[in-house]
Design a protein around this motif. Structure first.
Motif, mmCIF file in Angstrom:
data_model
loop_
_atom_site.group_PDB
_atom_site.id
_atom_site.type_symbol
_atom_site.label_atom_id
_atom_site.label_comp_id
_atom_site.label_asym_id
_atom_site.label_seq_id
_atom_site.Cartn_x
_atom_site.Cartn_y
_atom_site.Cartn_z
ATOM 1 N N GLY A 30 0.817 -1.202 0.000
ATOM 2 C CA GLY A 30 0.000 0.000 0.000
ATOM 3 C C GLY A 30 0.849 1.250 0.000
ATOM 4 O O GLY A 30 2.032 1.232 -0.346
ATOM 5 N N THR A 31 0.227 2.346 0.438
ATOM 6 C CA THR A 31 0.903 3.634 0.440
ATOM 7 C C THR A 31 0.625 4.364 1.755
ATOM 8 O O THR A 31 -0.311 4.039 2.474
ATOM 9 C CB THR A 31 0.397 4.530 -0.709
ATOM 10 O OG1 THR A 31 -1.022 4.722 -0.572
ATOM 11 C CG2 THR A 31 0.687 3.890 -2.067
ATOM 12 N N ASN A 32 1.484 5.333 2.026
ATOM 13 C CA ASN A 32 1.293 6.277 3.132
ATOM 14 C C ASN A 32 1.293 5.594 4.496
ATOM 15 O O ASN A 32 0.303 5.588 5.215
ATOM 16 C CB ASN A 32 -0.005 7.067 2.942
ATOM 17 C CG ASN A 32 -0.002 8.376 3.708
ATOM 18 O OD1 ASN A 32 0.979 8.727 4.366
ATOM 19 N ND2 ASN A 32 -1.103 9.089 3.650
ATOM 20 N N LEU A 33 2.448 5.030 4.850
ATOM 21 C CA LEU A 33 2.657 4.449 6.176
ATOM 22 C C LEU A 33 3.174 5.546 7.111
ATOM 23 O O LEU A 33 4.130 6.246 6.773
ATOM 24 C CB LEU A 33 3.648 3.296 6.087
ATOM 25 C CG LEU A 33 4.013 2.564 7.378
ATOM 26 C CD1 LEU A 33 4.328 1.104 7.072
ATOM 27 C CD2 LEU A 33 5.228 3.205 8.073
ATOM 28 N N VAL A 34 2.533 5.708 8.261
ATOM 29 C CA VAL A 34 2.902 6.763 9.202
ATOM 30 C C VAL A 34 3.215 6.156 10.565
ATOM 31 O O VAL A 34 2.456 5.320 11.068
ATOM 32 C CB VAL A 34 1.774 7.807 9.352
ATOM 33 C CG1 VAL A 34 2.134 8.831 10.419
ATOM 34 C CG2 VAL A 34 1.512 8.492 8.025
ATOM 35 N N VAL A 35 4.347 6.558 11.151
ATOM 36 C CA VAL A 35 4.736 6.144 12.502
ATOM 37 C C VAL A 35 4.677 7.369 13.404
ATOM 38 O O VAL A 35 5.220 8.423 13.057
ATOM 39 C CB VAL A 35 6.161 5.545 12.520
ATOM 40 C CG1 VAL A 35 6.527 5.095 13.924
ATOM 41 C CG2 VAL A 35 6.273 4.379 11.538
ATOM 42 N N ARG A 36 4.007 7.227 14.569
ATOM 43 C CA ARG A 36 3.841 8.364 15.473
ATOM 44 C C ARG A 36 4.528 8.087 16.817
ATOM 45 O O ARG A 36 4.682 6.946 17.217
ATOM 46 C CB ARG A 36 2.358 8.672 15.696
ATOM 47 C CG ARG A 36 1.634 9.046 14.410
ATOM 48 C CD ARG A 36 0.221 9.529 14.666
ATOM 49 N NE ARG A 36 -0.456 9.843 13.416
ATOM 50 C CZ ARG A 36 -0.328 10.987 12.763
ATOM 51 N NH1 ARG A 36 0.452 11.931 13.269
ATOM 52 N NH2 ARG A 36 -0.960 11.202 11.633
ATOM 53 N N ASP A 37 4.906 9.144 17.475
ATOM 54 C CA ASP A 37 5.481 9.050 18.807
ATOM 55 C C ASP A 37 4.413 8.596 19.797
ATOM 56 O O ASP A 37 3.290 9.127 19.800
ATOM 57 C CB ASP A 37 6.047 10.400 19.235
ATOM 58 C CG ASP A 37 6.743 10.342 20.573
ATOM 59 O OD1 ASP A 37 6.056 10.531 21.601
ATOM 60 O OD2 ASP A 37 7.957 10.098 20.595
ATOM 61 N N SER A 53 2.870 12.892 17.856
ATOM 62 C CA SER A 53 3.426 13.616 16.711
ATOM 63 C C SER A 53 4.026 12.640 15.706
ATOM 64 O O SER A 53 4.463 11.541 16.057
ATOM 65 C CB SER A 53 4.487 14.613 17.179
ATOM 66 O OG SER A 53 5.548 13.944 17.852
ATOM 67 N N GLU A 54 4.066 13.047 14.461
ATOM 68 C CA GLU A 54 4.566 12.187 13.385
ATOM 69 C C GLU A 54 6.072 12.026 13.508
ATOM 70 O O GLU A 54 6.810 13.012 13.606
ATOM 71 C CB GLU A 54 4.192 12.801 12.034
ATOM 72 C CG GLU A 54 4.381 11.876 10.865
ATOM 73 C CD GLU A 54 3.803 12.458 9.585
ATOM 74 O OE1 GLU A 54 4.570 12.683 8.634
ATOM 75 O OE2 GLU A 54 2.571 12.708 9.558
ATOM 76 N N TRP A 55 6.546 10.782 13.496
ATOM 77 C CA TRP A 55 7.967 10.482 13.650
ATOM 78 C C TRP A 55 8.600 10.105 12.318
ATOM 79 O O TRP A 55 9.737 10.432 12.039
ATOM 80 C CB TRP A 55 8.120 9.347 14.662
ATOM 81 C CG TRP A 55 9.531 8.988 14.990
ATOM 82 C CD1 TRP A 55 10.374 9.663 15.810
ATOM 83 C CD2 TRP A 55 10.268 7.861 14.486
ATOM 84 N NE1 TRP A 55 11.594 9.031 15.861
ATOM 85 C CE2 TRP A 55 11.552 7.917 15.065
ATOM 86 C CE3 TRP A 55 9.962 6.812 13.629
ATOM 87 C CZ2 TRP A 55 12.529 6.962 14.784
ATOM 88 C CZ3 TRP A 55 10.932 5.856 13.345
ATOM 89 C CH2 TRP A 55 12.199 5.942 13.922
ATOM 90 N N ALA A 56 7.832 9.365 11.490
ATOM 91 C CA ALA A 56 8.318 8.965 10.174
ATOM 92 C C ALA A 56 7.123 8.735 9.257
ATOM 93 O O ALA A 56 6.028 8.384 9.709
ATOM 94 C CB ALA A 56 9.174 7.703 10.259
ATOM 95 N N ARG A 57 7.357 8.927 7.953
ATOM 96 C CA ARG A 57 6.306 8.705 6.966
ATOM 97 C C ARG A 57 6.917 8.030 5.740
ATOM 98 O O ARG A 57 7.962 8.460 5.246
ATOM 99 C CB ARG A 57 5.649 10.025 6.579
ATOM 100 C CG ARG A 57 4.594 9.906 5.472
ATOM 101 C CD ARG A 57 3.997 11.261 5.119
ATOM 102 N NE ARG A 57 3.199 11.783 6.213
ATOM 103 C CZ ARG A 57 1.900 11.520 6.358
ATOM 104 N NH1 ARG A 57 1.279 10.737 5.503
ATOM 105 N NH2 ARG A 57 1.238 12.040 7.372
ATOM 106 N N GLY A 58 6.261 6.966 5.254
ATOM 107 C CA GLY A 58 6.753 6.249 4.091
ATOM 108 C C GLY A 58 5.826 6.394 2.905
ATOM 109 O O GLY A 58 4.613 6.605 3.069
#
Length: 202
Positions: free
Chosen positions: A70-77, A82-87
């Protein structure tokens, strides 16, 4: 004998195709009935120790491995949200045997165009063209590969201890324009600081 062999070579590809089609629809039905997107998000979050969201496309895949993409993987603290990383695009390979038992166990995750978000948001983050992690779970050793484009490729192994805010880390890195180097260290991190101990390099 020749007739038997000819029949085998005619029937075998059809049987494989039928098996793949059956596997695809069975996998699709199970993941959808289990809330596939939420189930994969939950397992990724448990293994990473941080909330993970899959916010874009979400598709079943059989090749190159059984799993989802898929698309738009988001990792949050975990603490601040808050957003830590986005793929960009991602692929999650699932272990087949647990899947037959209707269990999700992640074997490998590949993320393209991964942005490690900076203090000013994704626009100021560090971009990694492609990264993959195999066998990752908190407290367990995992292999990784990071494609840094013109900066070469880094490979190695790490073990993440989220409760101790610590990562045991071993890295080999180099590229066409850079000498090959190896590094072993223990990374300690907090919300506002990161420091290294037991640093060894060649």
């Amino acid at each position: 004998m020749k007739k038997l062999a000819r029949r085998f070579f005619l029937v075998f590809p059809l049987a494989v195709l039928l098996l793949l089609v059956t596997l695809y629809f069975a996998l699709d039905a199970w993941l959808q009935s289990a809330g596939g997107r939420r189930a994969v998000e939950r397992v990724l979050s448990e293994q990473l120790g941080m909330p993970v969201g899959l916010l874009g496309e979400f598709n079943i895949m059989l090749l190159p491995a059984t799993g989802v993409s898929g698309t738009n993987l988001v990792v949050r603290d975990s603490a601040t949200g808050s957003e830590w990383a986005r793929g960009g695009r991602f692929r999650v390979s699932l272990e087949l045997l647990p899947l037959v038992r209707e269990e999700l166990r992640i074997h490998e995750i590949v993320v393209e165009d991964l942005v490690l978000v900076g203090q000013d948001g994704a626009e100021s983050g560090f971009v990694v063209p492609s990264t993959s992690v195999t066998g990752f779970a908190a407290g367990e050793p995992a292999d990784f590969r990071i494609d840094l484009g013109a900066w070469g490729e880094a490979t190695g192994e790490f073990t993440w201890w989220p409760q101790r805010a610590e990562v045991d880390f071993a890295l080999a890195w180099g590229g066409f324009l850079f000498p090959r180097v190896t590094l072993e260290t223990v990374i300690h991190y907090a919300e506002d600081a990161v420091h290294f101990s037991s640093l060894e390099s060649d």
